[in-house]
Design an enzyme around this catalytic site. Structure first.
Site, PDB file in Angstrom:
ATOM      1  N   ARG A 198       1.398  -0.780   0.000  1.00 43.32           N
ATOM      2  CA  ARG A 198      -0.258  -0.499   0.215  1.00 43.32           C
ATOM      3  C   ARG A 198       0.982   1.095   0.242  1.00 43.32           C
ATOM      4  O   ARG A 198       1.329   1.948   0.623  1.00 43.32           O
ATOM      5  CB  ARG A 198      -0.928  -0.099   0.823  1.00 43.32           C
ATOM      6  CG  ARG A 198      -1.913   1.076   1.344  1.00 43.32           C
ATOM      7  CD  ARG A 198      -2.994   1.022   2.114  1.00 43.32           C
ATOM      8  NE  ARG A 198      -2.522   0.999   3.636  1.00 43.32           N
ATOM      9  CZ  ARG A 198      -3.448   1.668   4.131  1.00 43.32           C
ATOM     10  NH1 ARG A 198      -4.721   1.865   3.800  1.00 43.32           N
ATOM     11  NH2 ARG A 198      -2.572   2.050   5.357  1.00 43.32           N
ATOM     12  N   THR A 225      -0.937   7.785  -1.231  1.00 47.60           N
ATOM     13  CA  THR A 225      -2.415   7.315  -2.482  1.00 47.60           C
ATOM     14  C   THR A 225      -2.928   6.608  -1.686  1.00 47.60           C
ATOM     15  O   THR A 225      -3.775   6.582  -2.128  1.00 47.60           O
ATOM     16  CB  THR A 225      -1.583   6.980  -3.325  1.00 47.60           C
ATOM     17  OG1 THR A 225      -1.219   6.135  -3.850  1.00 47.60           O
ATOM     18  CG2 THR A 225      -0.798   7.342  -4.359  1.00 47.60           C
ATOM     19  N   ASP A 265      -2.987  -9.960  12.922  1.00 48.70           N
ATOM     20  CA  ASP A 265      -2.548 -10.259  11.587  1.00 48.70           C
ATOM     21  C   ASP A 265      -1.752 -11.537  11.195  1.00 48.70           C
ATOM     22  O   ASP A 265      -1.107 -12.285  12.187  1.00 48.70           O
ATOM     23  CB  ASP A 265      -1.103  -9.046  12.105  1.00 48.70           C
ATOM     24  CG  ASP A 265      -0.134  -8.973  10.096  1.00 48.70           C
ATOM     25  OD1 ASP A 265      -0.538  -7.635   9.877  1.00 48.70           O
ATOM     26  OD2 ASP A 265      -0.192  -9.687   9.807  1.00 48.70           O
ATOM     27  N   ASP A 281       1.853 -12.200  10.501  1.00 46.23           N
ATOM     28  CA  ASP A 281       2.948 -12.356  11.640  1.00 46.23           C
ATOM     29  C   ASP A 281       2.539 -13.535  12.716  1.00 46.23           C
ATOM     30  O   ASP A 281       3.078 -14.164  13.318  1.00 46.23           O
ATOM     31  CB  ASP A 281       2.159 -10.947  12.805  1.00 46.23           C
ATOM     32  CG  ASP A 281       2.434  -9.653  12.431  1.00 46.23           C
ATOM     33  OD1 ASP A 281       3.418  -9.917  11.191  1.00 46.23           O
ATOM     34  OD2 ASP A 281       2.940  -8.693  12.506  1.00 46.23           O
TER      35      ASP A 281
HETATM   36  N1  URA Z   1      -4.704  -7.983   6.966  1.00 46.03           N
HETATM   37  C1  URA Z   1      -4.412  -9.367   8.252  1.00 46.03           C
HETATM   38  O1  URA Z   1      -3.522  -9.525   8.715  1.00 46.03           O
HETATM   39  N2  URA Z   1      -5.449  -8.825   9.497  1.00 46.03           N
HETATM   40  C2  URA Z   1      -6.392  -8.042   9.263  1.00 46.03           C
HETATM   41  O2  URA Z   1      -7.051  -8.046  10.963  1.00 46.03           O
HETATM   42  C3  URA Z   1      -7.105  -6.931   8.519  1.00 46.03           C
HETATM   43  C4  URA Z   1      -6.227  -7.483   7.548  1.00 46.03           C
END
Ligand code: URA
Length: 210
Positions: free
Chosen positions: A105, A109, A201, A204
């Site tokens: 990302r 922008t 995430d 992660d």
């Molecule tokens: N990406 C992720 O890994 N977790 C989220 O909650 C949203 C996007």
């Protein structure tokens, strides 16, 4: 359930998803659960594969038995979290070809920018299953599907683990032809674009990077 979205409410899927959501679940167990749950979701996403028949002999007699009609498949992982779903699908469909889409990302922008794209040949003749565990804003998913269509794909499904209503709506607007299969439709996104209640995430948690 709409034409556009299937939520797989099978008890095994829901059980494994709860274990994955739990913040006390270790990286190793999270990864293993993701592989197992993807296998079950892959069963659903391939439900409408066309069959033909093959004449065979069982030890008892001859028969015309159902067999896949041979439409070629391509799995496309949306990097990096999509990689955690590849093994599960490949276990079920070992002959599938595999592609990768990398997007980041742009912080100015806020638009997704492509940094990697490698897809199998003859995408137009294949059922393309794009995999990404988290359908959050839907911006990168929609952009990844744009790239796949530009490369010739016409028959695309999107396989994820969790979806937010915002992401489903974004995908429906951008790609109404792409059916989404997910294990759960969560409540909403938070202000940082994370799915609530979600699982954090996904990248992660599966790679142990936090
Ligand atoms: N990406 C992720 O890994 N977790 C989220 O909650 C949203 C996007």
């Amino acid at each position: 359930m709409s034409e556009h979205l299937t939520v797989v409410d099978h008890p095994l899927v829901q059980h494994k998803l709860t274990l994955m959501r739990d913040k006390g679940t270790s990286t190793a167990v999270f990864r293993q659960l993701l592989r197992e749950i993807t296998l079950l979701l892959a069963y659903e996403v391939t439900r409408e594969l066309k069959l033909t028949t093959r004449h065979i002999e069982t030890p008892m007699e001859e028969m015309d038995a159902p067999i896949l009609a041979g439409k070629k498949l391509a799995l496309v992982s949306i990097l990096r979290a999509g990689n955690g779903m590849l093994d599960g699908v490949l276990e079920l469909i070992p002959s599938a070809r595999v592609g990768f889409v990398g997007l980041y990302r742009d912080e100015e922008t806020l638009k997704p920018v492509q940094y990697y794209f490698k897809a199998p040949e003859e995408l137009k003749d294949r059922l393309v299953i794009a995999v990404d565990p988290m359908l959050a804003t839907g911006n990168s998913s929609a952009a990844a599907i744009d790239l796949l269509k530009e490369a010739g794909a016409t028959d695309i499904r999107f396989l994820c683990l969790l979806a937010a209503p915002e992401g489903v709506a974004r995908m429906k607007e951008a790609h109404p032809d792409v059916h989404i299969v997910t294990a759960a439709l969560d409540r909403q996104l938070n202000s940082k674009g994370y799915i609530m209640p979600g699982l954090g995430d996904a990248g992660d948690r599966m790679f142990g990077t936090k």
